[in-house]
Write a protein that holds these residues in place. Sequence first.
Motif, PDB file in Angstrom:
ATOM      1  N   GLY A   1       0.794  -1.225   0.000  1.00  0.00           N
ATOM      2  CA  GLY A   1       0.000   0.000   0.000  1.00  0.00           C
ATOM      3  C   GLY A   1       0.823   1.269   0.000  1.00  0.00           C
ATOM      4  O   GLY A   1       0.276   2.359  -0.127  1.00  0.00           O
ATOM      5  N   CYS A   2       2.127   1.141   0.142  1.00  0.00           N
ATOM      6  CA  CYS A   2       3.018   2.313   0.181  1.00  0.00           C
ATOM      7  C   CYS A   2       3.302   2.815  -1.233  1.00  0.00           C
ATOM      8  O   CYS A   2       3.571   2.022  -2.125  1.00  0.00           O
ATOM      9  CB  CYS A   2       4.361   1.923   0.798  1.00  0.00           C
ATOM     10  SG  CYS A   2       4.605   2.469   2.449  1.00  0.00           S
ATOM     11  N   VAL A   3       3.291   4.121  -1.401  1.00  0.00           N
ATOM     12  CA  VAL A   3       3.601   4.698  -2.712  1.00  0.00           C
ATOM     13  C   VAL A   3       5.097   4.968  -2.872  1.00  0.00           C
ATOM     14  O   VAL A   3       5.568   5.204  -3.973  1.00  0.00           O
ATOM     15  CB  VAL A   3       2.816   6.006  -2.964  1.00  0.00           C
ATOM     16  CG1 VAL A   3       1.323   5.732  -2.993  1.00  0.00           C
ATOM     17  CG2 VAL A   3       3.157   7.061  -1.938  1.00  0.00           C
ATOM     18  N   ALA A   4       5.839   4.945  -1.752  1.00  0.00           N
ATOM     19  CA  ALA A   4       7.281   5.206  -1.777  1.00  0.00           C
ATOM     20  C   ALA A   4       7.928   4.458  -0.619  1.00  0.00           C
ATOM     21  O   ALA A   4       7.254   4.144   0.370  1.00  0.00           O
ATOM     22  CB  ALA A   4       7.560   6.707  -1.643  1.00  0.00           C
TER      23      ALA A   4
ATOM     24  N   MET B   1       9.171  -0.740   2.637  1.00  0.00           N
ATOM     25  CA  MET B   1       9.619  -0.748   1.241  1.00  0.00           C
ATOM     26  C   MET B   1       8.386  -0.892   0.364  1.00  0.00           C
ATOM     27  O   MET B   1       7.597  -1.826   0.525  1.00  0.00           O
ATOM     28  CB  MET B   1      10.606  -1.874   0.991  1.00  0.00           C
ATOM     29  CG  MET B   1      11.885  -1.687   1.795  1.00  0.00           C
ATOM     30  SD  MET B   1      13.166  -2.841   1.331  1.00  0.00           S
ATOM     31  CE  MET B   1      13.823  -1.980  -0.091  1.00  0.00           C
ATOM     32  N   SER B   2       8.226   0.019  -0.560  1.00  0.00           N
ATOM     33  CA  SER B   2       7.070   0.074  -1.439  1.00  0.00           C
ATOM     34  C   SER B   2       7.157  -0.987  -2.534  1.00  0.00           C
ATOM     35  O   SER B   2       8.077  -0.975  -3.346  1.00  0.00           O
ATOM     36  CB  SER B   2       7.001   1.461  -2.078  1.00  0.00           C
ATOM     37  OG  SER B   2       6.124   1.476  -3.165  1.00  0.00           O
ATOM     38  N   VAL B   3       6.177  -1.892  -2.563  1.00  0.00           N
ATOM     39  CA  VAL B   3       6.123  -2.914  -3.614  1.00  0.00           C
ATOM     40  C   VAL B   3       5.984  -2.247  -4.980  1.00  0.00           C
ATOM     41  O   VAL B   3       6.655  -2.628  -5.936  1.00  0.00           O
ATOM     42  CB  VAL B   3       4.968  -3.910  -3.356  1.00  0.00           C
ATOM     43  CG1 VAL B   3       4.748  -4.819  -4.559  1.00  0.00           C
ATOM     44  CG2 VAL B   3       5.253  -4.734  -2.105  1.00  0.00           C
ATOM     45  N   SER B   4       5.145  -1.218  -5.088  1.00  0.00           N
ATOM     46  CA  SER B   4       4.964  -0.563  -6.388  1.00  0.00           C
ATOM     47  C   SER B   4       6.250   0.117  -6.847  1.00  0.00           C
ATOM     48  O   SER B   4       6.593   0.070  -8.032  1.00  0.00           O
ATOM     49  CB  SER B   4       3.802   0.433  -6.356  1.00  0.00           C
ATOM     50  OG  SER B   4       4.016   1.437  -5.399  1.00  0.00           O
ATOM     51  N   GLN B   5       7.006   0.721  -5.930  1.00  0.00           N
ATOM     52  CA  GLN B   5       8.277   1.348  -6.311  1.00  0.00           C
ATOM     53  C   GLN B   5       9.295   0.291  -6.751  1.00  0.00           C
ATOM     54  O   GLN B   5      10.026   0.496  -7.717  1.00  0.00           O
ATOM     55  CB  GLN B   5       8.834   2.165  -5.137  1.00  0.00           C
ATOM     56  CG  GLN B   5      10.056   2.974  -5.512  1.00  0.00           C
ATOM     57  CD  GLN B   5      10.498   3.911  -4.391  1.00  0.00           C
ATOM     58  OE1 GLN B   5       9.706   4.323  -3.553  1.00  0.00           O
ATOM     59  NE2 GLN B   5      11.767   4.237  -4.385  1.00  0.00           N
ATOM     60  N   ILE B   6       9.320  -0.841  -6.059  1.00  0.00           N
ATOM     61  CA  ILE B   6      10.213  -1.939  -6.450  1.00  0.00           C
ATOM     62  C   ILE B   6       9.863  -2.402  -7.856  1.00  0.00           C
ATOM     63  O   ILE B   6      10.745  -2.547  -8.707  1.00  0.00           O
ATOM     64  CB  ILE B   6      10.111  -3.098  -5.432  1.00  0.00           C
ATOM     65  CG1 ILE B   6      10.744  -2.672  -4.094  1.00  0.00           C
ATOM     66  CG2 ILE B   6      10.754  -4.364  -5.970  1.00  0.00           C
ATOM     67  CD1 ILE B   6      10.456  -3.623  -2.936  1.00  0.00           C
ATOM     68  N   CYS B   7       8.574  -2.611  -8.127  1.00  0.00           N
ATOM     69  CA  CYS B   7       8.142  -3.079  -9.455  1.00  0.00           C
ATOM     70  C   CYS B   7       8.377  -2.014 -10.530  1.00  0.00           C
ATOM     71  O   CYS B   7       8.754  -2.352 -11.657  1.00  0.00           O
ATOM     72  CB  CYS B   7       6.678  -3.495  -9.411  1.00  0.00           C
ATOM     73  SG  CYS B   7       6.388  -4.954  -8.381  1.00  0.00           S
TER      74      CYS B   7
END
Length: 144
Positions: A12-15, A85-91
């Motif tokens: 759910g984290c954006v960053a 740690m943001s999953v979306s940032q990693i992806c």
Amino acid sequence: QDVDVDFALDSGCVAHIMDASVDAPGYQLRESEGSRRGLSFVVGNGERIMNEGEVVLNLDAPDGQGGSQPLRSVFQSAKVHRPLMSVSQICDNGFKCIFEKDKATVVDQDEQPRFVCRRSGGLYLSPMKLRAPTPPFGRQERKP
């Protein structure tokens, strides 16, 4: 000096976010786009927490094979309880997050593990070693 820190994967984290004043000793907090604009983060209960700036961390992440991988990443700073740690940032950076019952593995474009998180309750945690900060231009020696 190196410090052990548990980072949690958060879908759910954006960053990537942490409380740099608590979890990044010795690192210099710098202004970020979000802190400059007075932006905040909205947490799960709807509360807003201010973006205080950012830090660039040098980490050693467990690779799941008994070794570690160096990792350098930017984290936004805000008053959170644990580093996230943001999953979306990693992806967005070309990696994949593979979630399983007892672990999550972050792999690169060649499907090679970059780091592994163990599952603890409902969280996927990765115990990383926070390396001492490096000076921006390295050390220069004077010649006699």
